[in-house]
Write an enzyme that holds these catalytic residues in place. Structure first.
Site, PDB file in Angstrom:
ATOM      1  N   GLU A 242       0.838  -1.201   0.000  1.00  0.00           N
ATOM      2  CA  GLU A 242       0.000   0.000   0.000  1.00  0.00           C
ATOM      3  C   GLU A 242       0.870   1.247   0.000  1.00  0.00           C
ATOM      4  O   GLU A 242       1.657   1.463   0.938  1.00  0.00           O
ATOM      5  CB  GLU A 242      -0.926   0.015   1.213  1.00  0.00           C
ATOM      6  CG  GLU A 242      -1.804   1.264   1.256  1.00  0.00           C
ATOM      7  CD  GLU A 242      -2.693   1.337   2.479  1.00  0.00           C
ATOM      8  OE1 GLU A 242      -3.305   2.397   2.701  1.00  0.00           O
ATOM      9  OE2 GLU A 242      -2.752   0.337   3.215  1.00  0.00           O
TER      10      GLU A 242
ATOM     11  N   LYS B  62      -7.779 -15.554  16.246  1.00  0.00           N
ATOM     12  CA  LYS B  62      -7.991 -15.178  14.847  1.00  0.00           C
ATOM     13  C   LYS B  62      -9.446 -14.849  14.539  1.00  0.00           C
ATOM     14  O   LYS B  62      -9.930 -15.077  13.425  1.00  0.00           O
ATOM     15  CB  LYS B  62      -7.481 -16.289  13.905  1.00  0.00           C
ATOM     16  CG  LYS B  62      -6.007 -16.585  14.106  1.00  0.00           C
ATOM     17  CD  LYS B  62      -5.524 -17.765  13.300  1.00  0.00           C
ATOM     18  CE  LYS B  62      -4.062 -18.041  13.608  1.00  0.00           C
ATOM     19  NZ  LYS B  62      -3.538 -19.233  12.943  1.00  0.00           N
TER      20      LYS B  62
ATOM     21  N   ASP C  78       2.215 -14.369  12.610  1.00  0.00           N
ATOM     22  CA  ASP C  78       1.064 -14.967  11.926  1.00  0.00           C
ATOM     23  C   ASP C  78       0.143 -13.844  11.456  1.00  0.00           C
ATOM     24  O   ASP C  78      -0.477 -13.169  12.287  1.00  0.00           O
ATOM     25  CB  ASP C  78       0.317 -15.888  12.891  1.00  0.00           C
ATOM     26  CG  ASP C  78      -0.765 -16.706  12.198  1.00  0.00           C
ATOM     27  OD1 ASP C  78      -1.174 -16.321  11.076  1.00  0.00           O
ATOM     28  OD2 ASP C  78      -1.192 -17.729  12.760  1.00  0.00           O
TER      29      ASP C  78
ATOM     30  N   HIS D 188      -2.750  10.221  -1.473  1.00  0.00           N
ATOM     31  CA  HIS D 188      -2.899   8.898  -2.089  1.00  0.00           C
ATOM     32  C   HIS D 188      -2.870   9.001  -3.611  1.00  0.00           C
ATOM     33  O   HIS D 188      -2.319   8.122  -4.274  1.00  0.00           O
ATOM     34  CB  HIS D 188      -4.196   8.230  -1.616  1.00  0.00           C
ATOM     35  CG  HIS D 188      -4.027   7.458  -0.346  1.00  0.00           C
ATOM     36  ND1 HIS D 188      -3.667   6.138  -0.318  1.00  0.00           N
ATOM     37  CD2 HIS D 188      -4.144   7.839   0.960  1.00  0.00           C
ATOM     38  CE1 HIS D 188      -3.584   5.723   0.934  1.00  0.00           C
ATOM     39  NE2 HIS D 188      -3.870   6.735   1.730  1.00  0.00           N
TER      40      HIS D 188
END
Length: 583
Positions: A261, A393, A469, A567
């Site tokens: 990004e 998670k 992770d 951006h």
């Protein structure tokens, strides 16, 4: 598949008609092929063997250990009977010769790749200098039905050309047909890179689609065998940027961030600059406890409550802790929390895990406790080692309230001058935006742990760079960002509170070369032998500090109306970013 091929050499026997034949039209979903005759295959050292290479290796390996065992057994008998060792029978003499022969063969086998590298060297410098971008099948028909004489040429980073011959082609066809499981290639070949190469070719043939854009060479596939990724066919490149220096608790950190990004690293870097110019941030670890919560079932709810009372009794906690802590040198049970649903009991174990993230460690300790509880409660039925009361998670209020992993709070005071000159906004604008966006807006949306601007952005980037992770970004990004005007409204007090950052500096992806280098950059590589767990705790505070910098910069960009413009400038520009930044 877009490939580079060797230009065909002119031949005096070629007829004009054959050279004018137009090539067949390309198929958009199929692999491109070279319709020229394949070059003669270079001889391989293994071609001299009467049997296939893997069978020959197995025969000599069994022979070596068999005769070694036979000779040791016979010599032991001679020593017991005081028989001279140099007196040999015919069988012993044959065994010695077999041992020597098998040893010589096995010694040569370990150097066979070195020999083949010389045997398969291109005949002239022109071929050696020819650049190849990918695996190029040189066949006269589609890959799924290619002849056994096909060859594959691979371009290696060191510009060495490796040719895979008849045996490898047969193995590719065996994988395509399903006779050889793809997951068994590493154990069959004993070469993780070659297994990935053959699996990649098989996948391309089965799907009819190219993996040309995915790199294969330049990665240590042995390092992921059995622990990080199964059935690899290559690896994905993610650029790593560095934000900082982040001044926190009197120390400076250069924070690695792996992301695709645009603006993310630059924005976090601007936040680090503002924090540095204001004297730095302060980060405090509140709690360190990984959790696992099995679910057990009883015949009645009353029996489930009896176990609940048993576990919550302080007199029994010491016994349970001793059983739990035997599972590891670093696992230390800190607490238990029980919840009942009918006749089902959910037991949430919390424990410290040293420098490891600790999921496997705590699961092992929980299993030991469950085995012990079966002796006291034989009617207990263990439904699952995880009952989602952990919760791993998944966004869950229990992690937001009770915490999981490392709970951290990080704060900084940004002076009015820095807010104006570096962040290009004002303190009142930031305070108002934070209240209406991060707090009220998130409440309107019914957010769970998402009272922030983009904490998940920074957490994910640091996680990927340091081998954590990525899926645990879900609970690790729980964050509430607070902003308040202080010193008569001149300065800004900003803080982030993150109750469940799940990180480790050993195990999993942290051992891979690139991720290990990023951990080393932060000074938290591996386990801390002097103070177990301190490296992982420091990493958690660095993550919180980076989130603080990212929150500060993004909120400032929104308050100043710079978000869309920045951006569009960096995310979509085709021009050089460095040139734009200097303009």
């Amino acid at each position: 598949m877009d490939t580079r091929r060797r230009p065909p050499k002119p031949s005096s026997s070629s007829s004009p008609s054959s050279s004018s034949t137009p090539p067949p039209p390309p198929c958009p979903n199929a692999v491109s092929f070279d319709h020229h005759q394949p070059p003669p295959r270079q001889p391989r050292a293994s071609d001299a063997l009467p049997l296939p290479l893997f069978l020959t290796n197995g025969v000599f390996l069994v022979l070596f250990f068999s005769v070694a065992y036979f000779l040791l057994h016979r010599w032991r008998d001679k020593i017991r009977t005081s028989t001279p060792l140099h007196v040999l029978t015919l069988s012993e003499l044959a065994a010695i010769l077999s041992l020597i022969a098998s040893f010589i063969y096995l010694l040569g086998f370990f150097g066979i790749d070195f020999v083949q590298a010389f045997v398969n060297r291109p005949p002239n410098e022109e071929e050696d200098d020819l650049a190849w971008d990918e695996v190029v099948p040189i066949v006269d028909q589609p890959p799924a039905s290619s002849a056994a004489s096909a060859a594959f040429i691979v371009k290696n980073p060191d510009r060495k050309v490796m040719e895979l011959g008849l045996e490898d082609e047969e193995l590719v066809e065996s994988v395509v047909s399903g006779r050889t499981p793809s997951y068994s290639l590493e154990s069959t070949l004993g070469d993780c890179f070659k297994a990935a190469l053959i699996r990649r070719e098989a996948v391309q043939r089965i799907t009819g689609r190219s993996l040309a854009g995915m790199p294969l060479e330049g990665f240590d596939y042995d390092s992921i065998l059995g622990q990080c990724c199964e059935m690899p066919v290559g690896y994905v490149q993610i650029p790593v940027g560095v934000a900082g220096p982040l001044l926190m608790n009197g120390c400076e950190y250069s924070v690695p961030m792996a992301t695709t990004e645009g603006c993310l690293v630059a924005s976090t870097n601007r936040g680090c600059k503002a924090i540095y110019a204001s004297g730095g941030a302060t980060s405090v670890l509140l709690r360190d406890a990984m959790t696992r919560a099995p679910v057990v079932r009883f015949p009645t709810a009353k029996r489930a409550t009896l176990l609940k009372f048993f576990l919550e009794d302080p007199l029994n906690f010491e016994t349970i802790s001793l059983i739990f802590n035997k599972s590891s040198r670093f696992a230390r049970l800190q607490g238990l929390q029980c919840s009942i649903a009918g006749k089902n009991l959910y037991i949430r174990f919390s424990c410290s895990t040293g420098d490891a993230m600790g999921m496997n460690m705590v699961s092992k300790g929980v299993q030991n406790v469950l085995d012990f509880l079966r002796t006291e409660f034989p009617d207990m039925d263990v439904i699952g080692i995880s009952g989602n009361f952990c919760s791993d998670k998944k966004p869950a209020a229990v992690n937001w309230i009770e915490g999981r992993g490392k709970s951290v709070v990080c704060e900084a005071i940004i002076t009015e001058e820095v807010v104006t000159k570096v962040l290009k906004t004002t303190v009142p604008a930031l305070v108002e935006l934070n209240m209406l966006k991060n707090l009220t807006g998130s409440a309107v949306a019914g957010a769970l742990g998402g009272f922030n601007a983009h904490a998940a952005n920074i957490v994910s980037a640091v996680f990927i760079a340091t081998g954590q992770d990525p899926a645990q970004n879900i609970e690790s990004s729980h964050c509430i960002t607070m902003m308040e005007a202080i010193n008569n409204g001149k300065d800004l007090h900003i803080s982030v509170t993150m109750p469940s950052i799940e990180v480790g500096t050993v195990g999993g992806g942290t051992q891979l070369a690139s991720q290990s280098a990023c951990l080393n950059l932060l000074g938290v590589k591996g386990a801390n032998k002097e103070s177990p767990g301190s490296n992982a705790r420091l990493l958690a505070t660095i993550v919180a500090g980076a989130v603080l910098a990212g929150e500060l910069s993004l909120m400032s960009a929104i308050a100043a109306g710079q978000l869309v413009r920045s951006h569009m400038k960096y995310n979509r520009s085709s021009r050089d970013v460095a040139a734009l930044a200097s303009s």
